[in-house]
Design a protein around this motif. Structure first.
Motif, mmCIF file in Angstrom:
data_model
loop_
_atom_site.group_PDB
_atom_site.id
_atom_site.type_symbol
_atom_site.label_atom_id
_atom_site.label_comp_id
_atom_site.label_asym_id
_atom_site.label_seq_id
_atom_site.Cartn_x
_atom_site.Cartn_y
_atom_site.Cartn_z
ATOM 1 N N GLU A 1 0.939 -1.366 0.015
ATOM 2 C CA GLU A 1 -0.133 -0.140 0.238
ATOM 3 C C GLU A 1 0.678 1.117 0.028
ATOM 4 O OE1 GLU A 1 -2.178 -2.761 2.992
ATOM 5 O OE2 GLU A 1 -0.082 -2.595 2.083
ATOM 6 N N ALA B 1 0.981 4.326 -2.462
ATOM 7 C CA ALA B 1 0.463 5.744 -2.177
ATOM 8 C C ALA B 1 1.667 6.553 -2.628
ATOM 9 C CB ALA B 1 0.414 5.709 -0.759
ATOM 10 N N ASP C 1 1.347 6.805 -6.588
ATOM 11 C CA ASP C 1 -0.148 7.770 -7.012
ATOM 12 C C ASP C 1 0.263 9.126 -6.660
ATOM 13 O OD1 ASP C 1 -1.201 5.219 -7.886
ATOM 14 O OD2 ASP C 1 -2.427 5.170 -5.983
ATOM 15 N N ALA D 1 3.313 11.058 1.338
ATOM 16 C CA ALA D 1 2.649 10.021 1.282
ATOM 17 C C ALA D 1 3.438 8.767 1.721
ATOM 18 C CB ALA D 1 2.268 9.542 -0.137
ATOM 19 N N TYR D 2 4.783 8.779 1.596
ATOM 20 C CA TYR D 2 5.768 7.783 1.721
ATOM 21 C C TYR D 2 6.388 7.788 3.052
ATOM 22 C CZ TYR D 2 8.786 3.768 -0.279
ATOM 23 O OH TYR D 2 9.313 2.637 -0.706
ATOM 24 N N GLU E 1 -2.189 4.742 9.453
ATOM 25 C CA GLU E 1 -3.055 4.190 8.420
ATOM 26 C C GLU E 1 -4.380 4.427 9.098
ATOM 27 O OE1 GLU E 1 -1.975 0.598 6.535
ATOM 28 O OE2 GLU E 1 -1.048 1.847 5.144
#
Length: 298
Positions: free
Chosen positions: A215, A219, A222, A235-236, A297
């Motif tokens: 995921e 992430a 994207d 995001a990372y 998350e």
């Protein structure tokens, strides 16, 4: 057989689960893991690579793995060839084509020589015998072969059946920059995602690697497409400590499989010899990393 360039995105690299008692294939866990990749929306799957311990599987086991994968998710599949010489590579690809059928998006073959002309010949021989699109894996840690990025780019330019390159010869960002400047063929980063941000900045089309939280890879990729570097970084960031933890030499495979087990995605985290198991001294730290990701998350 299709030889279209691989679609950009995250190609989930699938581990091969084994049972704890006998070390046999755990096909139930494999099906569950593949279904998870489908749920999170990966572009496709990469099966029987280094993370899948393909070199330690029998031919019958490889077929069983492929059959479960195609039955568990309607996704395109890249299948790895663990050999480096033409004849056994051709046999492995023929097995893959028979088991996967029109879902075979590419056969991943390792760079087996530093001589560009010899590599062009090797790839053409393999394609002529199988008709498969080829994903060229540049992974000197496994193959023992080092080729310059410029020479590999020259090879890719000459072999029309190449559908992607998996760049895993450190430092990967400058190699990817060279490859993407010379060819429109997609290039994917690997090595557990450690260099993913820099690889995307260098022109990578996405990631093709094993990580216990795919995921996170998705992430990042994207976000890169939607908002560029800053969005991908944000995001990372939550995943990067775990990415780094899983990248430890010699035990990275065992750590990733144990993380998958603790996530409930496979039943047991066993690896086949000569791979090393995860040291018990790392148990608490792995729990910390997993909890940190899961808390962010939720």
């Amino acid at each position: 057989m299709a030889t279209d360039p691989l679609a950009p995105g995250v190609w989930g690299v699938v581990a091969t689960p084994f049972t704890e008692s006998e070390g046999d294939l755990d096909l139930g866990s494999l099906s569950k893991l593949v279904a998870h990749y489908r749920r999170i929306g990966v572009t496709g799957l990469t099966v029987l690579g280094v993370f899948g311990e393909a070199a330690r599987l029998s031919t019958a086991e490889k077929r069983a793995v492929l059959e479960v994968v195609v039955d568990s998710a309607d996704l395109p599949v890249v299948v790895g060839a663990s050999s480096t010489s033409s004849a056994p590579v051709i046999e492995e690809i023929e097995l893959a084509a028979d088991a996967v059928g029109d879902r075979l998006a590419g056969a991943m073959v390792q760079v087996n020589t530093a001589d560009p002309d010899a590599l062009v010949h090797q790839l053409r021989v393999v394609h002529a015998a199988t008709g498969a699109g080829l994903v060229v894996q540049d992974y000197p840690l496994v193959s023992g072969v080092s080729i310059s990025a410029a020479d590999l780019a020259a090879v890719v330019e000459q072999v029309e059946s190449v559908v992607a390159v998996k760049a895993e010869a450190p430092p990967t960002p400058p190699a990817i920059a060279t490859l993407t400047s010379r060819s429109a063929i997609p290039v994917f980063g690997g090595l557990g995602g450690v260099g993913l941000l820099d690889e995307l900045a260098a022109g990578a089309s996405g990631a093709m690697t094993g990580f216990s939280f795919p995921e996170g890879l998705k992430a990042c990729v994207d976000a890169w497409w939607e908002g560029g570097y800053q969005a991908a970084l944000e995001a990372y960031l939550r995943y990067l400590p775990l990415v780094n933890f899983e990248a430890q030499a010699r035990i990275g495979l065992a750590i990733r499989k144990e993380a998958l087990r603790r996530r409930g995605l496979i039943t047991d985290s066993g690896v086949r010899a000569p791979a090393a198991s995860m040291p018990e001294t790392l148990d608490k730290q792995l729990d910390r990393h997993l909890a940190a990701v899961e808390n962010m998350e939720s």
